[in-house]
Design a protein around this motif. Structure first.
Motif, PDB file in Angstrom:
ATOM      1  N   GLY A  31       0.819  -1.210   0.000  1.00  0.00           N
ATOM      2  CA  GLY A  31       0.000   0.000   0.000  1.00  0.00           C
ATOM      3  C   GLY A  31       0.847   1.251   0.000  1.00  0.00           C
ATOM      4  N   GLN A  32       1.910   1.252   0.787  1.00  0.00           N
ATOM      5  CA  GLN A  32       2.813   2.402   0.819  1.00  0.00           C
ATOM      6  C   GLN A  32       3.551   2.550  -0.502  1.00  0.00           C
ATOM      7  N   LEU A  33       3.988   1.429  -1.083  1.00  0.00           N
ATOM      8  CA  LEU A  33       4.678   1.502  -2.375  1.00  0.00           C
ATOM      9  C   LEU A  33       3.743   2.006  -3.470  1.00  0.00           C
ATOM     10  N   ALA A  34       2.472   1.613  -3.412  1.00  0.00           N
ATOM     11  CA  ALA A  34       1.505   2.103  -4.395  1.00  0.00           C
ATOM     12  C   ALA A  34       1.329   3.612  -4.254  1.00  0.00           C
ATOM     13  N   LEU A  35       1.250   4.089  -3.014  1.00  0.00           N
ATOM     14  CA  LEU A  35       1.116   5.527  -2.789  1.00  0.00           C
ATOM     15  C   LEU A  35       2.350   6.277  -3.264  1.00  0.00           C
ATOM     16  N   VAL A  36       3.524   5.718  -3.026  1.00  0.00           N
ATOM     17  CA  VAL A  36       4.755   6.337  -3.523  1.00  0.00           C
ATOM     18  C   VAL A  36       4.713   6.424  -5.045  1.00  0.00           C
ATOM     19  N   SER A  37       4.221   5.381  -5.698  1.00  0.00           N
ATOM     20  CA  SER A  37       4.128   5.393  -7.166  1.00  0.00           C
ATOM     21  C   SER A  37       3.204   6.501  -7.657  1.00  0.00           C
ATOM     22  N   VAL A  38       2.094   6.718  -6.969  1.00  0.00           N
ATOM     23  CA  VAL A  38       1.166   7.791  -7.343  1.00  0.00           C
ATOM     24  C   VAL A  38       1.823   9.152  -7.159  1.00  0.00           C
ATOM     25  N   LEU A  39       2.468   9.367  -6.002  1.00  0.00           N
ATOM     26  CA  LEU A  39       3.146  10.633  -5.751  1.00  0.00           C
ATOM     27  C   LEU A  39       4.323  10.839  -6.703  1.00  0.00           C
ATOM     28  N   GLN A  40       5.012   9.753  -7.024  1.00  0.00           N
ATOM     29  CA  GLN A  40       6.131   9.809  -7.968  1.00  0.00           C
ATOM     30  C   GLN A  40       5.639  10.294  -9.327  1.00  0.00           C
ATOM     31  N   PHE A  41       4.520   9.742  -9.780  1.00  0.00           N
ATOM     32  CA  PHE A  41       3.946  10.157 -11.057  1.00  0.00           C
ATOM     33  C   PHE A  41       3.509  11.622 -11.002  1.00  0.00           C
ATOM     34  N   ALA A  42       2.863  12.014  -9.899  1.00  0.00           N
ATOM     35  CA  ALA A  42       2.362  13.383  -9.767  1.00  0.00           C
ATOM     36  C   ALA A  42       3.487  14.413  -9.813  1.00  0.00           C
ATOM     37  N   GLU A  43       4.658  14.047  -9.297  1.00  0.00           N
ATOM     38  CA  GLU A  43       5.777  14.991  -9.266  1.00  0.00           C
ATOM     39  C   GLU A  43       6.818  14.700 -10.340  1.00  0.00           C
ATOM     40  N   ASN A  44       6.544  13.727 -11.210  1.00  0.00           N
ATOM     41  CA  ASN A  44       7.425  13.383 -12.325  1.00  0.00           C
ATOM     42  C   ASN A  44       8.850  13.095 -11.848  1.00  0.00           C
ATOM     43  N   LEU A  45       8.977  12.158 -10.888  1.00  0.00           N
ATOM     44  CA  LEU A  45      10.270  11.819 -10.313  1.00  0.00           C
ATOM     45  C   LEU A  45      10.751  10.458 -10.803  1.00  0.00           C
ATOM     46  N   SER A  46      12.051  10.288 -10.866  1.00  0.00           N
ATOM     47  CA  SER A  46      12.628   8.978 -11.154  1.00  0.00           C
ATOM     48  C   SER A  46      12.449   8.092  -9.924  1.00  0.00           C
ATOM     49  N   ASP A  47      12.702   6.794 -10.079  1.00  0.00           N
ATOM     50  CA  ASP A  47      12.608   5.872  -8.945  1.00  0.00           C
ATOM     51  C   ASP A  47      13.555   6.287  -7.827  1.00  0.00           C
ATOM     52  N   ARG A  48      14.773   6.608  -8.190  1.00  0.00           N
ATOM     53  CA  ARG A  48      15.776   7.012  -7.195  1.00  0.00           C
ATOM     54  C   ARG A  48      15.344   8.294  -6.478  1.00  0.00           C
ATOM     55  N   ALA A  49      14.843   9.269  -7.227  1.00  0.00           N
ATOM     56  CA  ALA A  49      14.405  10.528  -6.620  1.00  0.00           C
ATOM     57  C   ALA A  49      13.199  10.311  -5.704  1.00  0.00           C
ATOM     58  N   ALA A  50      12.289   9.433  -6.089  1.00  0.00           N
ATOM     59  CA  ALA A  50      11.123   9.147  -5.249  1.00  0.00           C
ATOM     60  C   ALA A  50      11.545   8.477  -3.945  1.00  0.00           C
ATOM     61  N   ALA A  51      12.469   7.523  -4.010  1.00  0.00           N
ATOM     62  CA  ALA A  51      12.961   6.853  -2.800  1.00  0.00           C
ATOM     63  C   ALA A  51      13.682   7.861  -1.897  1.00  0.00           C
ATOM     64  N   ASP A  52      14.456   8.755  -2.482  1.00  0.00           N
ATOM     65  CA  ASP A  52      15.137   9.792  -1.694  1.00  0.00           C
ATOM     66  C   ASP A  52      14.132  10.760  -1.072  1.00  0.00           C
ATOM     67  N   THR A  53      13.076  11.072  -1.804  1.00  0.00           N
ATOM     68  CA  THR A  53      12.058  11.989  -1.311  1.00  0.00           C
ATOM     69  C   THR A  53      11.340  11.410  -0.101  1.00  0.00           C
ATOM     70  N   VAL A  54      11.086  10.106  -0.087  1.00  0.00           N
ATOM     71  CA  VAL A  54      10.460   9.464   1.078  1.00  0.00           C
ATOM     72  C   VAL A  54      11.335   9.650   2.307  1.00  0.00           C
ATOM     73  N   ARG A  55      12.640   9.585   2.129  1.00  0.00           N
ATOM     74  CA  ARG A  55      13.575   9.732   3.257  1.00  0.00           C
ATOM     75  C   ARG A  55      13.737  11.178   3.714  1.00  0.00           C
ATOM     76  N   THR A  56      13.579  12.142   2.814  1.00  0.00           N
ATOM     77  CA  THR A  56      13.962  13.516   3.138  1.00  0.00           C
ATOM     78  C   THR A  56      12.811  14.511   3.295  1.00  0.00           C
ATOM     79  N   ARG A  57      11.639  14.197   2.786  1.00  0.00           N
ATOM     80  CA  ARG A  57      10.534  15.164   2.879  1.00  0.00           C
ATOM     81  C   ARG A  57       9.465  14.656   3.826  1.00  0.00           C
ATOM     82  N   ILE A  58       9.143  15.431   4.807  1.00  0.00           N
ATOM     83  CA  ILE A  58       8.161  15.034   5.817  1.00  0.00           C
ATOM     84  C   ILE A  58       6.777  14.851   5.197  1.00  0.00           C
ATOM     85  N   ASP A  59       6.453  15.588   4.132  1.00  0.00           N
ATOM     86  CA  ASP A  59       5.133  15.445   3.532  1.00  0.00           C
ATOM     87  C   ASP A  59       4.985  14.148   2.736  1.00  0.00           C
ATOM     88  N   TRP A  60       6.088  13.450   2.484  1.00  0.00           N
ATOM     89  CA  TRP A  60       6.040  12.137   1.830  1.00  0.00           C
ATOM     90  C   TRP A  60       6.319  11.027   2.841  1.00  0.00           C
TER      91      TRP A  60
END
Length: 77
Positions: A31-60
């Motif tokens: 469920g969390q990975l699916a949500l990350v995929s949706v947010l990744q698409f919404a912000e047009n991020l690469s896989d690496r950038a999305a994984a980094d964003t989960v670690r660094t942004r409180i809103d993700w």
């Protein structure tokens, strides 16, 4: 955080049970990975950038502990 706060749990892990084996090392929350995929698409991020964003942004944060190490970008492939 707004999505999580307003919709509570957007994707339930139970909906993905048939896609995961019952033995072996437990996987990350589908469920969390699916949500990350949706947010990744919404912000047009690469896989690496999305994984980094989960670690660094409180809103993700996805409800993870603040010291959670996150996950490797390869799980989004």
């Amino acid at each position: 955080m707004l999505i999580r706060d307003r919709l509570d749990v957007l994707f339930e892990d139970d909906a993905f049970v048939g896609l995961y084996p019952s033995d072996g090392k437990p996987g990350l929350s589908p469920g969390q990975l699916a949500l990350v995929s949706v947010l990744q698409f919404a912000e047009n991020l690469s896989d690496r950038a999305a994984a980094d964003t989960v670690r660094t942004r409180i809103d993700w944060n996805l409800g993870l502990e603040l010291d959670d190490p996150g996950f490797d970008h390869s799980v989004l492939c």
